[in-house]
Design a protein around this motif. Sequence first.
Motif, PDB file in Angstrom:
ATOM      1  N   THR A 173     -28.905 -43.830 -56.875  1.00 48.65           N
ATOM      2  CA  THR A 173     -28.825 -44.564 -55.610  1.00 48.65           C
ATOM      3  C   THR A 173     -27.722 -45.601 -55.689  1.00 48.65           C
ATOM      4  O   THR A 173     -27.237 -45.945 -56.771  1.00 48.65           O
ATOM      5  CB  THR A 173     -30.162 -45.263 -55.296  1.00 48.65           C
ATOM      6  N   HIS A 286     -34.939 -42.115 -54.638  1.00 49.17           N
ATOM      7  CA  HIS A 286     -35.272 -41.839 -53.242  1.00 49.17           C
ATOM      8  C   HIS A 286     -36.530 -40.972 -53.131  1.00 49.17           C
ATOM      9  O   HIS A 286     -37.231 -41.031 -52.119  1.00 49.17           O
ATOM     10  CB  HIS A 286     -34.106 -41.164 -52.535  1.00 49.17           C
ATOM     11  N   TYR A 367     -29.772 -39.079 -48.788  1.00 42.86           N
ATOM     12  CA  TYR A 367     -28.585 -39.943 -48.778  1.00 42.86           C
ATOM     13  C   TYR A 367     -27.337 -39.093 -48.944  1.00 42.86           C
ATOM     14  O   TYR A 367     -27.275 -38.213 -49.814  1.00 42.86           O
ATOM     15  CB  TYR A 367     -28.657 -40.974 -49.904  1.00 42.86           C
ATOM     16  N   TYR A 372     -27.957 -42.963 -44.951  1.00 40.66           N
ATOM     17  CA  TYR A 372     -29.303 -42.430 -45.117  1.00 40.66           C
ATOM     18  C   TYR A 372     -29.694 -41.536 -43.941  1.00 40.66           C
ATOM     19  O   TYR A 372     -29.210 -41.696 -42.826  1.00 40.66           O
ATOM     20  CB  TYR A 372     -30.316 -43.570 -45.250  1.00 40.66           C
TER      21      TYR A 372
END
Length: 445
Positions: A173, A286, A367, A372
Amino acid sequence: MTVLYLPIGRKTFDLEAGEIQRKKSSEMLNKLGVELIEPESTITSPDQLKEFLKTVNTEEVVTSIYQSVTFADGEFVESLINEVSAPVIVWSIREPSINGRLRLNSLTGGNSTSHVLQCAKHPFSFLFGNPEEAQILKKLKKYLKVHHVIQELSQFKIGVIGEHPPGFFFSGTDEEMLFKELGVEVKQVDLMKAFEESKKLTEEEWEHAVDRAQQQVIGLNRNDETVKRFAQFTTYVESIINKESLSGLAIRCWPEFFSELGAAACSTLSQFTEDGIVSSCESDIHGSVSMFILQQLSGGNAPYLGDMVHVNEASNSVVFWHCGAGAYSLAHPEQGAKPGVHPNRKLGFTMEFGLKPGQVTMFRVGYTPEGYRLLIMRGDALDTPQRFNGTSVEVELETEINETLYSLMEEGFEPHYALVYEDVVDELVELGKQLGLETIIYTNE
C-alpha cells in the motif's frame, strides 16, 4: 454514535405543520440507540443555527441529519458544513396537503441543500418521506451504519508483520494515501523479532492461546510442536495488539514461518479473525481493510479472505480457497473446524474445512495508480463438499459466471477476495458513494 439532528425552516412557511413532523422525527430518532443532539424546536435562521452549533462538540459528530422542515436557502447548510465535517443526511418531508397554499415546500429545500453539498463536494445522502414510513427508517439505518463504518475506518490501525512476499504487489500500500483516503493507519512490526520474542515465552504465558483454540478446533493436539509455536506467536502478537491498539493484522506467512518458526501462520490468522481482529495472509493490507469493512457492516460476523481458484460453469459458481486460514465459526457445521497441515509445506497447524452454506457478499478495496475503487459481488455459498485442501467455499454468483470472470480479469482486480455471510451490498454501494470511490458491482439488481 453521536448524531446531530437539525430541523430547519423559515417562518414564512407553515411552521406549525412543520413542527408536527419535527416532533415525530425526533421521537423516531431517539429510539435508534444513538446519542442524539438536537434543538428544542425548528431552527429558523442561519444565526440561530450558528449559535446552536457553538454548544455542540462537532468533532464527535458521526452524522448530521439536516431536515428541511420547510424550504430554507443554502446559507443554513453552508453554515453547517463549515463547522461539522461529518457526512450529511438531507431529509425532505411530504407536503401535508395539496390544492391550496404550498405550506412547507420541503422538497425544494432538500433539492437546494443537496445542490450546495454537491458543489462543495461534501458527502451526503438524501431521504424523502415522513418519519412514520417504514422505508425512511430502513434507509436511515443503512446510512447510519455506513457513516459509523467510515468513523471506524478513521480509527482502524493495522499491524503489518513483515513485508509482503516478492511479486505480491497487490498486498502492499501507499501508507500516506491509505490514511488520506480511508483514514487507516499502518503500524509496521518486525517479523523476525516477533519470532525471536515469541520463542522466549513460557508455557504459562502461552497456554491460554491453546485453551482458546481447543474451544472450537476439533481434535487439536496441544502437545504438537507446531501448536506450541502457534500459541507462542499468537501470544506475542496479542501484546503488540494491546500496546499499539491494533484492530487488524496483515502477516507475511511464507516462507519465514516455515523456515524460521517451523509452523504455519494460518492458525494464528484464524484465531484472531474469529476473535474480532481481522487478519490477512501474505501481508495483504487492503485485504485486511476489506475484511474489516465487511465485519463492521455485518454486525461483527467473521469474514473470510481467499483466492478465486476454480470455475464451475454448470452451477454458475466459483471456488474461493486459501491454504488453511479461516475463522473457526465459518466451518460447515457438519464438519467443524479441524486442524491440518499446510497443503504445500506439510507443516501445521492450519485449518482444514469447507465453509458453511448461506448468502454471502464478496468485496475488495482495490487500488490502482488512478486511486482506490471498490468491488462488490453477491452470491450463495453452496452446500458442497470441501473442494481443496485447506479452507474453501464454492459460491454461486448472481451474474453469469464467464462474463463476470472475464470482466474481473479485464478490470485487473487483486486476487484476494473478502467474503462475509450477510447481504451488505446496499451498504457497500452507499459506502463507495460517501467515500467518492469508483464502485464496480456484480449483482442481479
